[in-house]
Scaffold this motif. Structure first.
Motif, short mmCIF file in Angstrom:
data_model
loop_
_atom_site.label_atom_id
_atom_site.label_comp_id
_atom_site.label_asym_id
_atom_site.label_seq_id
_atom_site.Cartn_x
_atom_site.Cartn_y
_atom_site.Cartn_z
N HIS A 170 41.01 41.99 34.23
CA HIS A 170 40.01 41.56 35.21
C HIS A 170 40.46 40.22 35.80
O HIS A 170 41.45 39.64 35.32
N SER A 189 38.64 37.61 35.69
CA SER A 189 37.92 36.55 34.97
C SER A 189 38.83 35.49 34.32
O SER A 189 38.42 34.32 34.24
N GLN A 239 38.95 32.27 36.02
CA GLN A 239 37.85 31.31 35.79
C GLN A 239 38.33 30.23 34.83
O GLN A 239 38.12 29.04 35.05
N ARG A 282 44.12 48.52 34.30
CA ARG A 282 43.57 49.16 33.09
C ARG A 282 44.15 50.55 32.95
O ARG A 282 44.38 51.23 33.94
N GLN A 332 40.06 43.14 42.17
CA GLN A 332 38.75 42.55 41.94
C GLN A 332 38.63 41.24 42.70
O GLN A 332 39.64 40.60 43.01
N GLU A 370 36.56 37.76 41.92
CA GLU A 370 35.74 37.00 40.99
C GLU A 370 35.11 35.85 41.76
O GLU A 370 35.67 35.40 42.76
N THR A 386 29.15 35.65 30.00
CA THR A 386 27.97 35.16 30.72
C THR A 386 26.73 35.39 29.87
O THR A 386 26.65 36.34 29.09
N ALA A 440 28.84 33.12 37.56
CA ALA A 440 30.08 33.82 37.87
C ALA A 440 29.74 35.25 38.26
O ALA A 440 28.65 35.76 37.93
#
Ligand code: DAH
Length: 370
Positions: free
Chosen positions: A174, A176, A179, A213, A226, A228, A270, A323
Motif C-alpha cells: 500500500h 501507507s 506516511q 499484492r 493507490q 494516500e 488509524t 489519513a
C-alpha cells in the motif's frame, strides 16, 4: 614523351567515356591503382640515372596529376547528372494528405492521478513519493501492524529473498509506508532523488504510487495504484477528515449531489478507522454516482494512531492527524465507465486509443479536470 602523350590521350578518352561512377572507378584503378599503367611508369623512375629522372620525373608525375584531376572532375559531373536524373524521376505531390501518425495517449490511471492531485492541490495539499521496494518496518511495523498479526497476511505480500543480514525487502502493499517516510525526519538522504524527505508538521500531502499484492482476478491485479493522504496538525479531528473527503468526492466526480457515509472499520494505523461509501445506482449495468440507493465503497480512512505518531518521533499529545487511502485505478474505472480492471494493464493500444486522454487535457485547478 610520345608514349606519355598517347597514354594521356587514351586515359582522357576512357574517362570521358565512363558512363557511371563504377565505370570511372574501373578507369581509375587501371591507371592509378597499384598495378595501373601510370603507377607502372612511376615505378620506372627508380632505375633511371639522376639526369634522366630530372626530366622524366616531372613528366610522369604531371601525367598522374592530370589524370587524377580529370577523374575527379568527371566524378563530380557524373554525380551531379545522377542527382539531376533522380530529381527529374521522383516527384513529390505536396497536395497529398500526410501519412497518418500514431499519437500517444495518456493512460486513464495517470489522467485520474493528475485529476486527484489537482483537486487536493486546490485544498492546499502537496505531493510526496516513496520507493516501490520497501522494508518490513515502513510497510508494516511502523504502521502499527503487530508482529505475526493476520492483518499482514491479507496483504498477500511479494517478498524478495532474505539478505545475508536477515532483512527481507518487499514490494509495498500500500502507499501507507510513505506516511512514515513523510513524518519521520532522519539525517539519511532519501534513496532516490524523487523520494520525498521527511517534513515537520503541519503536514498536508497526497501520495500517489504503484502498489503490489499477490492477487489476480476480475477485480484485482498484482500491480495497482493507490493514493494516500496525510494531514498532521494541531487540533485535527474527524470533522476535518469528513469535510476533506466529501469535498474531494464532489469535486472529483464533478457532481455536487454525491451522498456519502462513513462506516466503522479496522486498520492498524488509524483509530478510529472508517470506510467511506458513496451513494450510487447500479441498475442500468453501469454505476451512476449522485443518484440511486446503493452504496459503493471507495476508500479507507481514519485518525492517525498515536503509536504511528510515536514511531515517527511525533508526540501525539501535541499533534493529531488523519489519513486516507484509495485505489486510483478503481476510481478511474468508475469515473470513465471502464468495465474491466485487467484491461487497464493489458497494454493494448486499441484500448488506449479508446480510453486514453490527449496530453493537452492536463487537469489543473485553473483549466478544470478534463
Ligand atoms: N492502506 C490501506 C489499504 O491499502 C488503505 C488505507 C486505509 C489507507 C485507511 C489509510 C487509511 O491511510 O487511513 O488497504
Amino acid at each position: 614523351m610520345t608514349e606519355l602523350t598517347e597514354l594521356h590521350a587514351e586515359l582522357t578518352a576512357r574517362i570521358a567515356a565512363a558512363a557511371d561512377v563504377a565505370a570511372l572507378e574501373a578507369v581509375r584503378v587501371a591507371a592509378l591503382g597499384k598495378s595501373g599503367s601510370v603507377s607502372a611508369l612511376l615505378k620506372t623512375l627508380g632505375a633511371m640515372s639522376p639526369e634522366e629522372r630530372k626530366t622524366r620525373g616531372p613528366e610522369i608525375n604531371g601525367l598522374k596529376d592530370r589524370v587524377g584531376a580529370a577523374i575527379a572532375a568527371r566524378r563530380a559531373e557524373l554525380e551531379a547528372a545522377g542527382l539531376d536524373a533522380q530529381l527529374a524521376a521522383e516527384t513529390l505531390d505536396l497536395s497529398l494528405p500526410p501519412a497518418p501518425r500514431r499519437k500517444g495517449a495518456v493512460h486513464p490511471t495517470l489522467q485520474v492521478m493528475d485529476e486527484m492531485i489537482a483537486v487536493f492541490a486546490e485544498m492546499g495539499f502537496g505531493v510526496a513519493e516513496g520507493p516501490d521496494i520497501e522494508d518490513d518496518f515502513h510497510n508494516f511495523t511502523a504502521l502499527n501492524f503487530p508482529p505475526k498479526h493476520p492483518a499482514r497476511e491479507v496483504h498477500d505480500t511479494f517478498f524478495f529473498k532474505t539478505r545475508p543480514d536477515g532483512e527481507r525487502r518487499l514490494l509495498r502493499t500500500h502507499t501507507s509506508p510513505v506516511q512514515i517516510r513523510t513524518m519521520q525526519r532522519t539525517n539519511t538522504p532519501p534513496p532516490a532523488p524523487w523520494i520525498s524527505h521527511g517534513q515537520a508538521p503541519p503536514i498536508r500531502v497526497v501520495i500517489p504510487g504503484r502498489t503490489y499484492r499477490k492477487d489476480s482476478d476480475q477485480t484485482h491485479t498484482p500491480m495497482f495504484h493507490q493514493m494516500e493522504g496525510l494531514v498532521i496538525d494541531r487540533g485535527i479531528h474527524m470533522g476535518h477528515l469528513k469535510w476533506t473527503l466529501e469535498t474531494f468526492v464532489k469535486r472529483f466526480f464533478e457532481i455536487d449531489s454525491v451522498v456519502s457515509r462513513f462506516r466503522p472499520h479496522y486498520f492498524p494505523f488509524t483509530e478510529p478507522s472508517a470506510e467511506m461509501d458513496i451513494q450510487c445506482d447500479r441498475s442500468g449495468g453501469e454505476v451512476k454516482i449522485g443518484q440511486g440507493s446503493q452504496w459503493l465503497e471507495i476508500l479507507g480512512c481514519g485518525m492517525v494512531h498515536p503509536n504511528v505518531m510515536r514511531n515517527c518521533g511525533l508526540d501525539p499529545e501535541q499533534w493529531q492527524g488523519f489519513a486516507f487511502g484509495m485505489g486510483i485505478d478503481r476510481l478511474a474505472m468508475l469515473k470513465y465507465g471502464i468495465p474491466d480492471l485487467r484491461d487497464m494493464f493489458a497494454a493494448d493500444v486499441r484500448w488506449l486509443d479508446h480510453y486514453g486522454f490527449s496530453a493537452f487535457q492536463a487537469p489543473s485547478p485553473v483549466t478544470g479536470l478534463s
